[in-house]
Design an enzyme around this catalytic site. Structure first.
Site, PDB file in Angstrom:
ATOM      1  N   LYS A   4       7.603   0.883  -0.690  1.00 49.41           N
ATOM      2  CA  LYS A   4       6.254   1.304  -0.312  1.00 49.41           C
ATOM      3  C   LYS A   4       5.472   0.074   0.118  1.00 49.41           C
ATOM      4  O   LYS A   4       5.272  -0.858  -0.668  1.00 49.41           O
ATOM      5  CB  LYS A   4       5.573   1.985  -1.497  1.00 49.41           C
ATOM      6  N   LYS A  16       8.063   4.308   2.847  1.00 45.27           N
ATOM      7  CA  LYS A  16       6.703   4.720   3.185  1.00 45.27           C
ATOM      8  C   LYS A  16       5.920   3.531   3.709  1.00 45.27           C
ATOM      9  O   LYS A  16       5.956   2.485   3.055  1.00 45.27           O
ATOM     10  CB  LYS A  16       6.058   5.273   1.920  1.00 45.27           C
TER      11      LYS A  16
HETATM   12  C1  PBG Z   1      -1.214   6.230  -4.408  1.00 42.20           C
HETATM   13  C2  PBG Z   1      -0.677   6.752  -3.139  1.00 42.20           C
HETATM   14  C3  PBG Z   1      -1.098   6.408  -1.856  1.00 42.20           C
HETATM   15  C4  PBG Z   1      -0.369   7.208  -0.978  1.00 42.20           C
HETATM   16  C5  PBG Z   1       0.489   8.001  -1.741  1.00 42.20           C
HETATM   17  N1  PBG Z   1       0.307   7.690  -3.085  1.00 42.20           N
HETATM   18  C6  PBG Z   1      -2.152   5.473  -1.404  1.00 42.20           C
HETATM   19  C7  PBG Z   1      -2.017   4.038  -1.672  1.00 42.20           C
HETATM   20  O1  PBG Z   1      -1.013   3.544  -2.197  1.00 42.20           O
HETATM   21  O2  PBG Z   1      -2.977   3.340  -1.388  1.00 42.20           O
HETATM   22  C8  PBG Z   1      -0.524   7.191   0.511  1.00 42.20           C
HETATM   23  C9  PBG Z   1      -0.267   8.478   1.190  1.00 42.20           C
HETATM   24  C10 PBG Z   1      -0.877   8.626   2.536  1.00 42.20           C
HETATM   25  O3  PBG Z   1      -1.537   7.735   3.101  1.00 42.20           O
HETATM   26  O4  PBG Z   1      -0.707   9.722   3.065  1.00 42.20           O
HETATM   27  N2  PBG Z   1      -0.383   5.374  -5.114  1.00 42.20           N
HETATM   28 ZN    ZN Z   2      -1.558   4.433  -6.801  1.00 44.90          ZN
END
Ligand code: PBG
Ligand code: ZN
Length: 329
Positions: free
Chosen positions: A199, A252
């Site tokens: 991520k 992601k």
């Molecule tokens: C939170 C989380 C996020 C997303 C999924 N879980 C945001 C982040 O990490 O700031 C992003 C999903 C999206 O932008 O559609 N941990």
């Molecule tokens: Zn988070």
């Protein structure tokens, strides 16, 4: 012509032949629809930067889930917006919190739909970080090991409510192992972990922060999420999560990381791989379509197809419901 020409166009001459030789096909059963769950009844609060999406109370989420299942969407992934936030994010493991209530309602009301829960603290902490914040001299940091125990409690709470898959998105080291151990100890040995393994600290999460109301109140997430400049590191993240017991892994965001999707696919054959077409990817397509600058249906299906072609088995997407409808013709 004086040389032999390889005629690839021969295979493009008829729609039925094109279909027959098509290498990648989208299938709604591989789509996961994200839903944002808030307290209340009959509540549908539109998210301006994500047209068609809203924060939903449990009863409204149930209606949306039924619509999704009717067109063959495989799963939903749930994000919670609690009544109250605190420094630890304690609403994340409340047995009667928004997510446990939504899980129970969906399992009962749409039994054929798979219910996945996002496991993180940023929606529940008043500072908006994905873990416990502690001072470090004049500075601050997210305390990795203190966070693990809280994530494990959250995952167990979700499993007790009936979550069929838990998906940790916090990026703390060791969280998959900690969650696995806690689930097993509580009698949930059968619940798989879908780890947000690779991520990235991406600008494409912008609209999600409005949707889930989890914007960090100070600093950013670069101290725990990956640097978009790194590709090989993603393979280390995936390898570690698998060692700790992850059953499925995720990359992601999706479109900016198709190379990473491909590398993970090739390095770990047979490991179920998900890719998350995130809020910013969705918002870009919507914005261009609203201006008439893109054919939305074709552009969105092309992006989803590219994610599958890169090697993802499962696609988490805000287009899940619309795309499933488009695929039915
Ligand atoms: C939170 C989380 C996020 C997303 C999924 N879980 C945001 C982040 O990490 O700031 C992003 C999903 C999206 O932008 O559609 N941990
Ligand atoms: Zn988070």
């Amino acid at each position: 012509m004086g040389f032999p020409v390889t005629r690839l166009r021969r295979l493009r001459g008829y729609p039925v032949l094109r279909d027959m030789v098509q290498e990648t096909r989208l299938d709604a059963s591989r789509f996961v629809l994200p839903l944002f769950i808030r307290p209340g009844r009959g509540e549908r609060r539109p998210i301006a930067s994500m047209p068609g999406h809203a924060q939903l109370s449990v009863d409204e989420a149930l209606k949306e889930a039924l619509r999704a299942r009717q067109v063959g969407v495989g799963a939903v992934i749930l994000f919670g917006i609690p009544e109250a936030k605190d420094a630890q994010g304690s609403a994340a493991w409340a047995e009667d919190g928004v997510i446990p209530r939504a899980v129970r309602a969906l399992r009962e009301g749409v039994p054929e739909l798979l219910v996945i829960t996002d496991v993180c603290l940023c929606e529940y902490t008043d500072h908006g970080h994905c873990g416990v914040v502690r001072r470090r001299g004049e500075d601050w940091t997210v305390d990795n090991d203190a966070t693990l125990e809280l994530l494990a409690r959250e995952a167990v709470t979700h499993a007790r409510a009936g979550a069929q898959v838990v998906a940790p998105s916090d990026m703390m080291d060791g969280r998959v192992g900690a969650i696995r151990a806690a689930l097993d100890a509580d009698g949930h040995g059968e619940v798989p972990i879908l780890s947000y393994a690779a991520k990235y600290a991406s600008a494409y999460y912008g609209p999600f922060r409005e949707a889930a109301q989890g914007t960090p109140q100070f600093g950013d997430r670069r101290g725990y999420q990956m640097d978009p400049a790194n590709g090989g590191e993603a393979l280390r993240e995936v390898a570690l999560d698998l060692e700790e017991g992850a059953d499925l892994v995720m990359v992601k965001p999706a479109l900016p990381c198709l190379d990473v999707v491909r590398r993970v696919r090739d390095a770990f054959p047979g490991v179920p791989l998900a890719a998350y077409q995130v809020s910013g990817e969705f918002a870009m397509l919507k914005a261009a379509a609203e201006r008439g600058w893109l054919d939305e249906r074709r552009a969105a299906l092309e992006a989803l197809t590219a994610i599958r072609r890169a090697g993802a088995d499962i696609i988490i997407s805000y287009y899940a419901l619309e795309a499933a409808r488009w695929l039915r013709g």
